[in-house]
Design an enzyme around this catalytic site. Sequence first.
Site, mmCIF file in Angstrom:
data_model
loop_
_atom_site.group_PDB
_atom_site.id
_atom_site.type_symbol
_atom_site.label_atom_id
_atom_site.label_comp_id
_atom_site.label_asym_id
_atom_site.label_seq_id
_atom_site.Cartn_x
_atom_site.Cartn_y
_atom_site.Cartn_z
ATOM 1 N N THR A 32 12.034 1.090 -22.294
ATOM 2 C CA THR A 32 10.920 0.069 -22.318
ATOM 3 C C THR A 32 10.423 0.058 -21.421
ATOM 4 O OG1 THR A 32 12.363 -1.716 -23.196
ATOM 5 C CG2 THR A 32 10.382 -2.532 -22.757
ATOM 6 N N GLY A 86 12.629 -3.782 -17.086
ATOM 7 C CA GLY A 86 12.847 -4.303 -18.563
ATOM 8 C C GLY A 86 14.518 -5.306 -18.035
ATOM 9 N N ALA A 87 15.325 -5.358 -18.890
ATOM 10 C CA ALA A 87 16.733 -5.934 -18.818
ATOM 11 C C ALA A 87 17.241 -5.631 -19.711
ATOM 12 C CB ALA A 87 17.191 -7.636 -18.819
ATOM 13 N N LYS A 124 21.255 -7.063 -16.056
ATOM 14 C CA LYS A 124 20.561 -5.826 -15.504
ATOM 15 C C LYS A 124 21.401 -4.192 -15.275
ATOM 16 C CE LYS A 124 16.317 -5.566 -13.778
ATOM 17 N NZ LYS A 124 16.291 -4.788 -14.920
ATOM 18 N N GLY A 169 22.367 -1.851 -17.188
ATOM 19 C CA GLY A 169 22.864 -0.794 -18.071
ATOM 20 C C GLY A 169 22.595 0.666 -18.019
ATOM 21 N N GLU A 180 16.804 -1.963 -8.286
ATOM 22 C CA GLU A 180 15.732 -2.971 -8.985
ATOM 23 C C GLU A 180 15.784 -4.711 -8.906
ATOM 24 O OE1 GLU A 180 16.546 -0.542 -13.874
ATOM 25 O OE2 GLU A 180 17.570 -3.056 -12.774
ATOM 26 N N LYS A 233 17.278 -7.923 -27.062
ATOM 27 C CA LYS A 233 17.960 -8.406 -25.268
ATOM 28 C C LYS A 233 17.972 -10.040 -25.952
ATOM 29 C CE LYS A 233 18.497 -4.154 -24.871
ATOM 30 N NZ LYS A 233 17.243 -2.989 -24.112
#
Length: 282
Positions: free
Chosen positions: A78, A132-133, A144, A146, A153, A171
């Site tokens: 993302t 992102g998440a 977070k 992945g 992060e 998500k």
Amino acid sequence: MLGSAVYSASKFTRAFVPLRGGEGGLNFAKSSQRHMFFTKSCSTGSDMAEEAKKLAGYAAVNDHIKNNYVVGVGSGSTIVYAVDRLAERVQQEKLKIVCVPTSFQARQLILQHGLPLSDLDRHPELDVAIDGADEVDSSLTLIKGGGGCLTQEKIVAECARHFIVIADYRKDSKCLGQQWKKGIPVEVIPMAYVPITRDITRRFGGEVVLRMGVNKAGPVVTDNGNFILDWKFENVHNWKEVNTAIKMIPGVVETGLFIGMAERVYFGMQDGTVQIRDPPIH
């Protein structure tokens, strides 16, 4: 190319009917429904999720990037769209910004877009971090990691005055584990992965697996030279207590639980809107 639903930057911003905001440049026209932005409807199929990512990334960058900002750049699929929009705004508006990456991938994105690259040695205080998440619950607790970048992060997010999350509709969950089935990542020192695995399963149940590489033999190795365990939990927990307990296990570097850190989440939705969620007021 993402198909016919992907617009050029100029068409994209016009679709939102931009209004002149404060110091942050463009804000998007809101509908009467709170926390919603409207644009053209998305296509169906796999393109829809990619378009949703783009909607969220563009909205966050338009709302939260200002001139002379130091920006934390997250990792994952993302964030690519957020960096695209960031580069466009720098070029179009002559913004002066500095970017601090959260991973090798983020560093390459920054360089590929010709954006100024820095680090926490030179810029230990950031104005905003956008990331992102893998999953977001109703309290803005995040999973977070992945992509394996959870430690850097979290460090960058903690150094930022504002931590903004971007995600697509897949998500969004009421509680963790509802959508994301791959577990909570835990970065660990390699020599300790077996005792940490045993400790987590004994204390909290579920299953802990060592994340293995896809195009390499053996386990995934993080940018920090560590292993990642994925804890596939069975029950809803008090995540703050669990996070603290896991981090106290010798050999644990960091967890993929981000608790009380996200200031706002932008969800790109299936119907072509962007929904904004703020933390609940207690």
